[in-house]
Scaffold this active site. Sequence first.
Site, PDB file in Angstrom:
ATOM      1  N   ASP A 548       0.852  -1.185   0.000  1.00  0.00           N
ATOM      2  CA  ASP A 548       0.000   0.000   0.000  1.00  0.00           C
ATOM      3  C   ASP A 548       0.894   1.244   0.000  1.00  0.00           C
ATOM      4  O   ASP A 548       2.122   1.152   0.128  1.00  0.00           O
ATOM      5  CB  ASP A 548      -0.889  -0.026   1.252  1.00  0.00           C
ATOM      6  CG  ASP A 548      -2.095   0.895   1.169  1.00  0.00           C
ATOM      7  OD1 ASP A 548      -2.237   1.612   0.169  1.00  0.00           O
ATOM      8  OD2 ASP A 548      -2.893   0.896   2.126  1.00  0.00           O
ATOM      9  N   GLU A 551       2.553   5.199  -3.909  1.00  0.00           N
ATOM     10  CA  GLU A 551       2.504   6.194  -4.985  1.00  0.00           C
ATOM     11  C   GLU A 551       3.837   6.941  -5.180  1.00  0.00           C
ATOM     12  O   GLU A 551       4.131   7.265  -6.336  1.00  0.00           O
ATOM     13  CB  GLU A 551       1.367   7.191  -4.718  1.00  0.00           C
ATOM     14  CG  GLU A 551      -0.023   6.612  -4.822  1.00  0.00           C
ATOM     15  CD  GLU A 551      -0.413   5.775  -3.609  1.00  0.00           C
ATOM     16  OE1 GLU A 551      -1.268   4.886  -3.724  1.00  0.00           O
ATOM     17  OE2 GLU A 551       0.167   6.009  -2.525  1.00  0.00           O
ATOM     18  N   ASP A 625      -9.353   3.901  -1.485  1.00  0.00           N
ATOM     19  CA  ASP A 625     -10.184   4.208  -0.320  1.00  0.00           C
ATOM     20  C   ASP A 625     -11.542   4.767  -0.731  1.00  0.00           C
ATOM     21  O   ASP A 625     -11.804   5.977  -0.656  1.00  0.00           O
ATOM     22  CB  ASP A 625      -9.455   5.201   0.584  1.00  0.00           C
ATOM     23  CG  ASP A 625      -8.148   4.625   1.117  1.00  0.00           C
ATOM     24  OD1 ASP A 625      -7.992   3.395   1.081  1.00  0.00           O
ATOM     25  OD2 ASP A 625      -7.287   5.403   1.575  1.00  0.00           O
TER      26      ASP A 625
END
Length: 988
Positions: A548, A551, A625
């Site tokens: 996770d 980015e 999300d």
Amino acid sequence: MLSSSTPGPSWAALAVVLSVLCSFFTPLVAVKHENFKTCEQSGFCKRNRAYADIASSHGSSWEAPYGLDPKSISFDKGRLTGTILKNVRDGETVRLPLTISFLESGTARVTVDEEKRQKGEIELRHNSKARKERYNEAASWALVGGLSLSKTATLSNQKEAGVSRVAYGPNNKYEAVIRHLPFGVDFKSNDETHVKLNDRGLMNIEHWRPKVEKEKKEGEETSTDVEDESTWWEETFGGNTDSKPRGPESVALDVSFPGYDHVFGIPEHAGPLSLKETRGGSGNYDQPYRLYNSDVFEYEMDSPMTLYGAIPLMQAHRKDSTVGVLWLNGAETWIDIVKAKTSSHPLSLGLTGRTDTQTHWFSESGLMDVFVFLGPSPTDLAKAYGELTGFTQLPQQFAIAYHQCRWNYVTDEDVKDVDRKFDKHDIPYDVIWLDIEYTDGKKYFTWDALTFSDPIGMQKQLDERDRKLVAIIDPHIKNEGGYHVVSELKSKELAVKNKDDNIYEGWCWPGSSHWVDCFNPAAITWWKTLFKYDSWKGTAPNTFIWNDMNEPSVFNGPETTMPKDNIHYGNWEHRDVHNINGLTFVNATYQAMLERKKGELRRPFVLTRSFFVGSQRMGAMWTGDNQAHWDHLAASIPMILNNGISGFPFAGADVGGFFGNPSKELLTRWYQAGTFYPFFRGHAHIDTRRREPYLAGEPYTGIITQALRLRYQLLPAWYTAFHEASVNGTPIVRPLFFTHPHDERGFAIDDQFYIGSTGLLAKPVTAEGATTVDIYIPDDGQPYYDYFDYTVYPAGSSGVKTIAAPLDKIPLLMQGGHIIPRRDRPRRSSGLMRWDPFTLVVALDKEGNAEGTLYLDDGETFDFQQGAFIHRRFSFSTTSSSSSVLTSDDLAASAKGPKTAAYLKSMSGVRVEKIVIVGAPASWATKSDVSIEEENVKGSKGGHQSRKASLAYRGGGGTGAGEDKDKAGWAVVRDPGVPIGGAWKIAF
């Protein structure tokens, strides 16, 4: 005595009350737009849009400053090279090397560089350590093959002023028409132009130039055509100033699709499948689509705003034609879309107007590197793209079953309790997940000794039902003394650095953190050591990984990410590689999971949030999300479809919504939709109420359980679809334009889809309180049958049909002409189904025929690469009004390997226990049995065996009364006993 800083009893009680009250409410959430740039706040985006406006204002008098020097052109072995000359106002000429490669696959590649930067003949500001070249390594991360040059491509020897022509592609039926002044390329197929580069003259390569301080004289007016230099040399946003040591360096190009009304792709965005226009107007966006991988907290619907991943692949579609472009650039990218409509002449009877979709691409840095695909079908484009970038990973079978997750299961006993309750309620699941709270103080590769004191015991319980554990590992490494991982990261100099060449420090979940730089081969080598069993103690062979925040997410960084002038391995700036960063982290984790112990080689499972071209080779993604709202449920479908047609089909969304507490109706409908996500996971935020399926209460728990069992029942069909995607790039769930490229009424439909090649057409319910859905049956001339009760929609009845969809019903149809493999015995996990028998559902087409395939392997190892698999084609053909036959043929005959025999032997006892024929003719009412002929039967004379099996027919098609009048006739062959991997024939 209480200190003054300690709340008194009344305040403590009030805090408890407030805490309890807050647990009953879902907070209002909305994206913080001020944290993310608009085009007007992104210097190069604003400049390139302004450049387009200037060109448009000049109309036909616009003179684009880029011309291909005809004297520089050469052609050799499928590759054309030359030099584009950019004429600058002060008389300077900028040399831009051009390469156009014509590939054996029929794809063309156009690359433009900048000579001065290429040769290092520029000066960097601020004593920067950054590389001087334009970033030229995106292909090394994104591409894996398909780059062989065409042996037949030819440059036309016919002299034509201002034009060069190259014939290429299959039978040289494609043609690239290269215009010299202004430079541009038209790509044609069968004498028709499908893709145009620089047709509108918006190509813009911001060349290097030294910074010159200019003094504006009093009273001097600024021309509207003069470039805005205000963001050339530095740019400030969110309290961070980007030093821009190389000055302005963006690349831009217009790409037009003449005659194409629909364009798809460029994920990830929360919007419709058919992309909208972006220059304003009713129903359109006023911002370009943005690709800049970001941790967008609580993202909004129907928006071109950037999200977590970026695949700069766009495909245009019209009736019976699909073409596309891949803009291979890892920097921040924006895409404008305009659809220019031309009305037909009023006297042109029967003719409609024409739409040209005009797109405008601009990236902050790097090469201009564009691949052009001429299809002509969606499957052709998918295969060509996959040959370049790699096909999706064939996952372990557990990975395509159901995953149970939340932030966070708080102890190992909590995990075991959830596991036991799934069994108690007879609800199947395969994987339970751990978010960050399992660690010791958010230090990855550790366990909290108090809450997860016995992780091995926890995993042993899971393994008893062949279940797995997924644990989160993020790229930020806690900066804390005594933590061995960060100590090694520092000492080995494997972290990302800041612009001053010092280790970069930012803020994420652990607080002060450093980021592993997975562009560095040495970092990958080190990363692999951390996953070994003797290094990460407490993990087991049934532990898998979730990446996770890659980015990367940096809580105190500009736009919640790293500064663009950070430095990666090879001295490339972060601006050059931002969208590729997440891929490199997953790549390192994938390699680490391949062989955690010597000799234990298994397919990894890695989930990623951030992705780029090529990420599909390494695992799955999810849409991030989302929220527990109906519109987020509805949006998940086009988002997943868009990822699928863009080469990354192993996609899903958080079932139930990550933020907020869904109503029981929404939760139930979301599970029904999630049953058709390629990646199927329930997940929830730490502040939400528990929502495991068994907590919903009846009738919801029962309905959710039935949805989950449908997924498990159809796992053979899903696994076959995954295999197909892994060898030819076709999406796992397919929009209507992909399956019916001729049916114009279906091109924009993005709320229903097909599962692989099964003919299963699903339309999940995504509206609150709905008890019916309108489903579009395509114009394919085939009957459709309700999957559950065999209601028939006869051949030729295409169009919108209203289907009953009470809460306990999933709208799911079977297209006639398909055979669907499934396993009907309910089990607690997919691993426990390994030796279960099969059911074949035969949905007859209007001619009484059907076909389907089944792919099987051990669902775990790479033994299939050595022939350890079963791949069968089942064919049902009606030869006369009284004679039909079902056969099983081997599709793996030419792919035998050293492990074929052993695998087939291990599967020899797995049989077909039932065959259901839907659409069976009324003449079967008198049939009571079928004849079976089986080949290669040990102990039988000549290896052949003949026998009978019973057949039971159930009438339909109006032969009954009441509700049966719309039902198809159907028949069941019980216990035919034929081997799933064998050759056999059943005569009806």
